[in-house]
Structures are given as structure tokens and as C-alpha cells.
Design a protein around this motif. Structure first.
Motif, PDB file in Angstrom:
ATOM      1  N   LEU A  11     -25.412 -18.615 -16.594  1.00 37.14           N
ATOM      2  CA  LEU A  11     -26.259 -19.526 -15.823  1.00 37.14           C
ATOM      3  C   LEU A  11     -26.358 -20.884 -16.514  1.00 37.14           C
ATOM      4  N   GLY A  12     -26.487 -20.867 -17.849  1.00 29.99           N
ATOM      5  CA  GLY A  12     -26.528 -22.120 -18.589  1.00 29.99           C
ATOM      6  C   GLY A  12     -25.241 -22.911 -18.461  1.00 29.99           C
ATOM      7  N   LEU A  13     -24.101 -22.209 -18.520  1.00 26.04           N
ATOM      8  CA  LEU A  13     -22.822 -22.889 -18.368  1.00 26.04           C
ATOM      9  C   LEU A  13     -22.679 -23.493 -16.973  1.00 26.04           C
ATOM     10  N   VAL A  14     -23.110 -22.748 -15.953  1.00 26.35           N
ATOM     11  CA  VAL A  14     -23.031 -23.270 -14.586  1.00 26.35           C
ATOM     12  C   VAL A  14     -23.858 -24.543 -14.445  1.00 26.35           C
ATOM     13  N   PHE A  46     -35.180 -14.767 -11.456  1.00 23.89           N
ATOM     14  CA  PHE A  46     -33.886 -15.304 -11.060  1.00 23.89           C
ATOM     15  C   PHE A  46     -33.043 -14.220 -10.385  1.00 23.89           C
ATOM     16  N   ALA A  47     -33.065 -13.004 -10.928  1.00 28.37           N
ATOM     17  CA  ALA A  47     -32.293 -11.905 -10.340  1.00 28.37           C
ATOM     18  C   ALA A  47     -32.819 -11.551  -8.948  1.00 28.37           C
ATOM     19  N   ASP A  83     -31.318 -20.820 -25.852  1.00 25.66           N
ATOM     20  CA  ASP A  83     -32.372 -19.811 -25.886  1.00 25.66           C
ATOM     21  C   ASP A  83     -31.797 -18.397 -25.966  1.00 25.66           C
ATOM     22  N   ALA A  84     -30.608 -18.190 -25.378  1.00 19.70           N
ATOM     23  CA  ALA A  84     -30.021 -16.852 -25.347  1.00 19.70           C
ATOM     24  C   ALA A  84     -29.287 -16.487 -26.632  1.00 19.70           C
ATOM     25  N   LEU A  85     -29.080 -17.435 -27.534  1.00 16.77           N
ATOM     26  CA  LEU A  85     -28.257 -17.164 -28.713  1.00 16.77           C
ATOM     27  C   LEU A  85     -28.896 -16.176 -29.685  1.00 16.77           C
ATOM     28  N   ASP A  86     -30.230 -16.129 -29.747  1.00 18.59           N
ATOM     29  CA  ASP A  86     -30.881 -15.221 -30.695  1.00 18.59           C
ATOM     30  C   ASP A  86     -31.220 -13.870 -30.090  1.00 18.59           C
ATOM     31  N   GLY A  87     -30.899 -13.676 -28.805  1.00 17.89           N
ATOM     32  CA  GLY A  87     -31.154 -12.390 -28.171  1.00 17.89           C
ATOM     33  C   GLY A  87     -32.563 -12.216 -27.668  1.00 17.89           C
ATOM     34  N   VAL A  88     -33.462 -13.140 -27.966  1.00 18.49           N
ATOM     35  CA  VAL A  88     -34.842 -13.095 -27.486  1.00 18.49           C
ATOM     36  C   VAL A  88     -34.979 -14.144 -26.388  1.00 18.49           C
ATOM     37  N   LEU A  89     -35.148 -13.701 -25.158  1.00 18.87           N
ATOM     38  CA  LEU A  89     -35.120 -14.607 -24.014  1.00 18.87           C
ATOM     39  C   LEU A  89     -36.523 -15.043 -23.614  1.00 18.87           C
ATOM     40  N   TYR A  90     -36.716 -16.351 -23.523  1.00 19.73           N
ATOM     41  CA  TYR A  90     -37.960 -16.901 -23.008  1.00 19.73           C
ATOM     42  C   TYR A  90     -37.819 -17.264 -21.531  1.00 19.73           C
ATOM     43  N   PHE A  91     -36.583 -17.398 -21.105  1.00 20.80           N
ATOM     44  CA  PHE A  91     -36.338 -17.702 -19.693  1.00 20.80           C
ATOM     45  C   PHE A  91     -36.548 -16.440 -18.867  1.00 20.80           C
ATOM     46  N   PRO A  92     -37.331 -16.503 -17.773  1.00 17.58           N
ATOM     47  CA  PRO A  92     -37.574 -15.309 -16.946  1.00 17.58           C
ATOM     48  C   PRO A  92     -36.347 -14.935 -16.122  1.00 17.58           C
ATOM     49  N   ILE A  93     -35.589 -13.965 -16.587  1.00 13.12           N
ATOM     50  CA  ILE A  93     -34.382 -13.553 -15.902  1.00 13.12           C
ATOM     51  C   ILE A  93     -34.689 -12.757 -14.627  1.00 13.12           C
ATOM     52  N   ALA A  94     -35.745 -11.928 -14.669  1.00 13.29           N
ATOM     53  CA  ALA A  94     -36.053 -11.071 -13.513  1.00 13.29           C
ATOM     54  C   ALA A  94     -36.305 -11.877 -12.236  1.00 13.29           C
ATOM     55  N   VAL A  98     -30.067 -38.793 -12.493  1.00 14.86           N
ATOM     56  CA  VAL A  98     -31.259 -38.061 -12.954  1.00 14.86           C
ATOM     57  C   VAL A  98     -31.069 -36.563 -12.739  1.00 14.86           C
ATOM     58  N   ALA A  99     -30.556 -36.175 -11.565  1.00 19.44           N
ATOM     59  CA  ALA A  99     -30.311 -34.754 -11.299  1.00 19.44           C
ATOM     60  C   ALA A  99     -29.301 -34.182 -12.286  1.00 19.44           C
ATOM     61  N   GLY A 100     -28.290 -34.959 -12.638  1.00 24.98           N
ATOM     62  CA  GLY A 100     -27.299 -34.503 -13.610  1.00 24.98           C
ATOM     63  C   GLY A 100     -27.884 -34.313 -14.992  1.00 24.98           C
ATOM     64  N   VAL A 101     -28.705 -35.243 -15.432  1.00 27.63           N
ATOM     65  CA  VAL A 101     -29.328 -35.135 -16.757  1.00 27.63           C
ATOM     66  C   VAL A 101     -30.227 -33.902 -16.824  1.00 27.63           C
ATOM     67  N   VAL A 102     -31.048 -33.704 -15.789  1.00 21.06           N
ATOM     68  CA  VAL A 102     -31.946 -32.546 -15.769  1.00 21.06           C
ATOM     69  C   VAL A 102     -31.140 -31.250 -15.793  1.00 21.06           C
ATOM     70  N   SER A 103     -30.065 -31.178 -15.014  1.00 14.42           N
ATOM     71  CA  SER A 103     -29.253 -29.963 -14.967  1.00 14.42           C
ATOM     72  C   SER A 103     -28.609 -29.673 -16.317  1.00 14.42           C
ATOM     73  N   VAL A 104     -28.083 -30.699 -16.991  1.00 20.42           N
ATOM     74  CA  VAL A 104     -27.466 -30.501 -18.303  1.00 20.42           C
ATOM     75  C   VAL A 104     -28.491 -30.031 -19.321  1.00 20.42           C
ATOM     76  N   LEU A 105     -29.665 -30.657 -19.338  1.00 19.00           N
ATOM     77  CA  LEU A 105     -30.695 -30.292 -20.321  1.00 19.00           C
ATOM     78  C   LEU A 105     -31.201 -28.870 -20.098  1.00 19.00           C
ATOM     79  N   VAL A 106     -31.457 -28.519 -18.844  1.00 19.12           N
ATOM     80  CA  VAL A 106     -31.934 -27.160 -18.553  1.00 19.12           C
ATOM     81  C   VAL A 106     -30.860 -26.131 -18.908  1.00 19.12           C
ATOM     82  N   GLY A 107     -29.607 -26.410 -18.561  1.00 16.81           N
ATOM     83  CA  GLY A 107     -28.529 -25.487 -18.884  1.00 16.81           C
ATOM     84  C   GLY A 107     -28.336 -25.320 -20.376  1.00 16.81           C
ATOM     85  N   ALA A 108     -28.396 -26.427 -21.135  1.00 18.64           N
ATOM     86  CA  ALA A 108     -28.247 -26.351 -22.592  1.00 18.64           C
ATOM     87  C   ALA A 108     -29.394 -25.572 -23.217  1.00 18.64           C
ATOM     88  N   ALA A 109     -30.629 -25.820 -22.733  1.00 19.81           N
ATOM     89  CA  ALA A 109     -31.784 -25.101 -23.268  1.00 19.81           C
ATOM     90  C   ALA A 109     -31.669 -23.607 -22.990  1.00 19.81           C
TER      91      ALA A 109
END
Length: 462
Positions: free
Chosen positions: A162-165, A51-52, A38-49, A23-34
Motif C-alpha cells: 500500500l505504501g509503494l502504491v 482498510f481491508a 511504519d511497517a519496517l519494525d513489524g509493529v503497525l500503527y496504521f489500521p489495516i483492518a 499538493v495531492a502528489g506531495v500528500v500521497s508520497v508522504l503518507v506512502g513513505a510513512a
């Protein structure tokens, strides 16, 4: 990292919790892929700040307690803390070229690691070298993706990484759960051959090992404590004549003395149960630089007869004392003995595939199988504590280098040190820092009391 986690946790522990790991693996893969998409169009919905900021706090906290570490642990904490702080500062600074700088740094790291993996696999040609080349090509492809500005002009660098990780971590957890569900013995130590399988089967027959009475060890074992010892003769320390200093090369590969003779060093493992594992070629291999390159390939034509040294006293007397030692308390003597009984039946020696260092590394893995639950118990705490220990990542990287290149005494030394931090956990940085500060405050108070008594003022508590 999957195989290393299987070694430290043990098959019995993982088989009982494979669903939670999956279950932890599935959640990690889905969140990372999303996050990556999300970053491909240059408009980020993920709150980077946020995380930083978390990254910055973690970096500062690591630097605050880094001085409490020991040896390589201290260096690792400083590197981690500085890296986290610099990355977070670039993200939060709003600097115009921050994303470009991060892209270049991350891409260069991927490119260097990929090229190193491909080059070493091509030279050594071990059994699975083609898979290693494919992995290196994938890392180079990721580096190219990060180098070029399409499609976000470097704005998506942080979420990409972060998504790749998260995706790679999730994939590793899925592999871990899948293998733990299906296997009766631990395949993580099968590099040692049938002996490792026998050792794993012996451990499985024992059932759950008893939890150790002590869960934190403040430093390496004392001389009187029962522990296995990894002996390492470094290339420089075992050179017959004065070695020409070559940083990194003479630490991890070989040293060349003033006469041009190559020294690769040596490794051995010793246990209180009179098990001594030290594989050496029966006939000295030609260390002439012209012939040395030919013997690097892990192919059958480079197999030579080998012999096992009887004990450390005999070997050190005939040669010299080991230059480095790593001692570990938390080991399984039955697994180690079973490994040794079967492994010693084959005396083949190969400079890069079956040498002294690879033998010691495989024996160490057999001895430490299931070490984490023996310290932290059989609950999820053992899993969480192992994942939160920075030495796990270090040990995984060293193991990867040993498997894809060749085990050397330098790699085995660092690998044993990292595993010792996982098998014999040290106090957390904050706990150690608070204890050191408390001791210093008590010493300061006692010194002040002595000074008052010397001046005749008396004790303030009188």
C-alpha cells in the motif's frame, strides 16, 4: 500513466490546476513513505483492518455490478472484484500464513513484470531501452524484498504494498504537475514526432473546448453516429491459411499458419473527415521465422520504405475486411487532421518502432487529447472521474507494453477499447444495474397484467 493523463486531460486543463495536483502528489508520497517506514519494525500503527474492510466492500460492490459491463469491461470488473475480495479475506481472516501468501503473490507479480520488461527491452532495443531495463531491475529488487522474510517475517506485506502504491501514485502526480506547469504543448503525444506537437499546438490555440451535451454513453456509437473507427486485422483473422492456435501469442504477437508463414495482423484508423491512416511496408517483409527474429530490433538498419493506404474500401478489397472495429465519438478532428498532415510526410516503416499499430495508437492519442474535459467539463470532476475509471489503469498498462515492447494489432485493439471507455464514458455499474432492474420489474408487471387480462380478471388499476 502520467503521459496518458496528460493526453486525456490536455495541457490547458492541467496548467490551470497544477498546484492542486502537486499538493495531492506531495500528500500521497508522504503518507506512502510513512506507511512503508511504519511497517519496517513489524509493529503497525496504521489500521489495516479498516482498510481491508473497505477493500472487501469495494470488491463485493464491483462483483455485484460486474455483470452490467460490456465485453472487456465485464472481465476487468470480475478480475478486480475477485482480487480485492481474496486480498481482503486473507488480511481479515487471521490465517497464520496469510501474509506469506500475499507476499509470494505480490512478489511474483513484480518479478514477472520486471523480467518481461527487461527481456522485451533487450530484444527490441528501442531508443530508451536502458531506462526500461532500469525500471525492470527496480521491480525485481522489490520482488526480492517481498520474497525474503527480513525484517518483519512477512507481517508488513500489506502496508509495504500500500505504501509503494501511494508513493508511486504521488510521484506520478508530482511529475504531472511539474510538466503541466512548464509546457505549452503536450509532450505526451510526441512519440508521433513533429506532427503530434503541431496537433497539440492547434488544440491549445482553440482554447477550452466546449463541453459535450451528453456525458454518459450507453454503449458504442450507432452506425449513423459521427465517430472515428479503429480497424484491426487480428493475426489469426488475417492469416492466409488456417492458423495454428497459440493462446496469447496469436492474440498479441503473431500467428503461424499450417505452412509456417507468420501473420502479424494490421491496424488502421478512419475518420468521417476522410482521414485514413494505414501504414504498410512498401515491400513485403520476409516472414520466415529465421529472418523474422532479426527484424524485431527497432534500429535504423531495419527501417524500410513504407506506404499509406488510400482508404478502407481500397485496402479491404485488396486484402479482407477488418476483423475488429472500435468506434469513439469524443475526438478532436482538427488535432487528428494536423497530426496526419505532418505524420504522412515520413513514410519510413519499422516492424517494431514505426509500424501500422504504433501509427494508429499515436493518431488515436492525438485525436483524444483533452477528451475528458470535453465530457465532464473543466472542473475537478473530470479529474476525479478519470482517476476512478478502472480502464485508466488498463490503458496505462497497455501503453507501457506498447512503448517498452512494440505496438501490435492486439495491443492497439485493447488500447482503443480502454480509451473508448474513457473518452465515451459508460454509465456507472450501479446506475446501469438499477436501470436494468427497473426495466425488468416493468416487464414483469406488464406480463402479469397481460396474464390477468387473459384470465379475465381485469387490470388491478381499473
Amino acid at each position: 500513466m502520467v503521459r496518458l493523463m496528460m493526453i486525456l486531460l490536455g495541457v490547458e486543463y492541467l496548467r490551470a490546476r497544477w498546484r492542486g495536483v502537486m499538493v495531492a502528489g506531495v500528500v500521497s508520497v508522504l503518507v506512502g513513505a510513512a506507511l512503508f517506514i511504519d511497517a519496517l519494525d513489524g509493529v503497525l500503527y496504521f489500521p489495516i483492518a479498516p482498510f481491508a474492510w473497505l477493500l472487501l466492500l469495494e470488491g463485493l460492490a464491483t462483483l455485484a455490478v460486474a455483470w452490467t459491463g460490456m465485453g472487456g469491461q465485464r472481465t476487468l470488473r470480475y478480475v478486480k472484484g475477485v482480487g480485492f475480495c481474496i486480498t481482503a479475506a486473507l488480511v481479515l481472516s487471521g490465517f497464520r500464513h496469510a501474509s506469506f501468501i500475499l507476499s509470494m503473490v505480490f512478489a511474483t507479480l513484480f518479478l514477472a513484470d520486471g523480467l518481461l520488461q527487461i527481456a522485451s527491452a533487450w530484444v527490441v532495443r528501442y531508443r530508451t531501452w536502458r531506462l526500461a531495463v532500469a525500471g525492470g531491475v527496480l521491480q525485481i529488487a522489490i520482488a526480492i524484498f517481498l520474497y525474503q522474510p527480513y525484517p518483519t517475517h512477512y507481517k508488513g506485506t500489506v502496508p509495504y504494498c500500500l505504501g509503494l502504491v501511494l508513493m508511486f501514485a504521488g510521484w506520478n502526480l508530482l511529475l504531472l504537475a511539474y510538466r503541466a506547469r512548464r509546457l505549452a504543448v503536450n509532450p505526451a503525444v510526441t512519440q508521433g514526432g513533429a506532427a503530434a506537437l503541431i496537433a497539440s499546438a492547434v488544440g491549445a490555440a482553440q482554447g477550452k473546448a466546449a463541453k459535450l451535451a451528453q456525458t454518459v454513453f450507453d454503449g458504442p456509437p450507432a452506425p449513423h453516429e459521427r465517430a472515428i473507427t479503429v480497424h484491426v486485422w487480428t493475426p489469426v483473422g488475417s492469416s492466409r491459411a488456417e492458423a495454428r492456435r497459440q493462446p496469447i501469442i496469436d492474440r498479441y504477437i503473431a500467428a503461424v499458419d499450417r505452412d509456417g508463414v507468420i501473420s502479424t495482423g494490421h491496424a488502421a484508423l478512419e475518420s468521417p473527415e476522410r482521414v485514413y491512416i494505414s501504414l504498410y511496408p512498401a515491400v513485403e517483409i520476409d516472414r520466415n521465422p529465421d529472418e523474422f527474429a532479426r527484424t524485431l530490433r527497432a534500429t535504423r538498419e531495419n527501417d524500410v520504405p513504407g506506404l499509406f493506404q488510400p482508404d478502407y474500401a481500397t485496402e479491404s478489397k485488396a486484402w479482407c475486411a477488418s476483423t475488429r472495429q472500435v468506434r469513439i465519438r469524443n475526438y478532436d478532428p482538427l488535432r487528428l487532421d494536423s497530426f496526419w498532415q505532418r505524420y504522412r510526410e515520413d513514410t519510413t516503416y519499422n516492424l517494431t518502432h514505426r509500424n501500422c499499430s504504433s501509427t494508429v495508437s499515436h493518431a488515436l492519442e492525438a485525436a483524444l487529447e483533452g477528451a475528458t474535459p470535453r465530457v465532464w467539463g473543466h472542473g475537478w470532476l473530470a479529474f476525479v472521474r478519470m482517476l476512478s475509471t478502472p480502464e485508466l489503469w488498463v490503458a496505462a498498462q497497455l501503453r507501457k507494453r506498447g512503448q517498452t515492447m512494440a505496438w501490435t494489432p492486439g495491443l492497439t485493439l485493447d488500447y482503443a477499447r480502454a480509451l473508448s471507455m474513457l473518452a465515451d464514458p459508460r454509465p456507472t455499474g450501479w446506475a446501469r444495474m438499477l436501470r436494468v432492474l427497473r426495466v425488468r420489474m416493468l416487464r414483469r408487471e406488464r406480463r402479469r397484467e397481460r396474464e390477468r387480462a387473459h384470465r379475465g380478471e381485469g387490470s388491478p388499476h381499473a
